[in-house]
Design an enzyme around this catalytic site. Structure first.
Site, PDB file in Angstrom:
ATOM      1  CG  ASP A  44       1.306   2.621   4.689  1.00 38.19           C
ATOM      2  OD1 ASP A  44      -0.003   2.499   4.566  1.00 38.19           O
ATOM      3  OD2 ASP A  44       2.195   1.986   4.838  1.00 38.19           O
TER       4      ASP A  44
ATOM      5  CG  ASP B 293      -2.033  -0.990   1.265  1.00 38.86           C
ATOM      6  OD1 ASP B 293      -2.355  -1.427   0.227  1.00 38.86           O
ATOM      7  OD2 ASP B 293      -2.111  -1.479   2.309  1.00 38.86           O
TER       8      ASP B 293
END
Length: 245
Positions: A157, A155
């Site tokens: 962040d 991901d």
């Protein structure tokens, strides 16, 4: 640590560069098997990352402590993808530099090519709205160290620290729009230091934060701070925005 750094209270995800004495203190804490990693971090002058206080030290004493709790995350193992994290602590006096997480613009060049155009669009949109977006986690570590942290499952962040309710709502809308094309994740950090996953905030409160929080007084979100993790009513977190100068 400089006067400016000394005046700045550490927050989760901040970057810490120890002094030479600080690195010796860190080496003394770790198991023999982790000493090579710590020595490499020192030699390369890579930072450690501020983490939450150890549970045994949480509470009133932690707030007055002269320690900063740190973590060093090693790159995923090339074979099994295992992520090794080394938990550390350092005396504040042994910190050479304390900085906020990297700005979004700082990581775009080291992001995978498929993300760059949308990341630039997100950065431009945030700049237009005078919203500061910062990055922590795998993309930030890859930028800081040049090592391979990102995988196909990684991901991005994002740390978003709004200074008003209006900025909170605009920022959430911006993140939601770009999450259609990017694997965005991350947190909203409120002025009182508590942080909530922005996706959880959307699912619980929605975009019109002030209205929804007042309508659903029983709602709770998981809020993280340096000292603890606890369920908090969204209205309480929104109240900290009202106190922002």
């Amino acid at each position: 640590m400089s006067k400016a750094d000394a005046a700045r209270a550490p927050e989760r995800h901040d970057l810490v560069w120890p002094s030479a004495s600080g690195w010796r203190q860190l080496l003394d804490q770790v198991a023999v098997g982790d000493r090579a990693a710590i020595a490499r971090w020192q030699q390369a002058d890579w930072p450690a990352v501020v983490r939450r206080h150890d549970p045994a030290d949480a509470g009133a004493n932690a707030a007055a402590s002269d320690k900063i709790y740190l973590g060093i995350a090693l790159p995923p193992d090339a074979v099994d993808g295992c992520k090794c994290r080394i938990a550390l602590s350092i005396n504040k006096a042994l910190v050479r530099t304390l900085r906020a997480p990297l700005a979004l613009n700082d990581v775009i060049a080291t992001a995978p090519p498929r993300w760059r155009a949308d990341l630039q669009g997100l950065a431009d949109g945030a700049s237009t709205e005078e919203i500061a977006l910062r990055v922590y986690g795998s993309l930030a570590l890859q930028t800081l160290t040049g090592q391979t942290y990102l995988t196909d499952r990684s991901d991005i962040d994002i740390l978003f620290a709004p200074n008003s309710r209006k900025q909170l709502e605009v920022g959430i809308t911006l993140l939601s729009d770009f999450a259609r094309n990017l694997p965005l994740d991350g947190e909203i950090r409120f002025p009182d230091g508590q942080a909530v996953a922005w996706k959880e905030w959307i699912n619980t409160v929605g975009a019109a934060s002030a209205v929804a929080a007042q309508r659903n007084l029983r709602a709770r979100v998981l809020a993280k701070s340096l000292q603890r993790v606890q369920l908090q009513p969204p209205a309480k977190l929104l109240a900290s925005l009202e106190l922002t100068p």
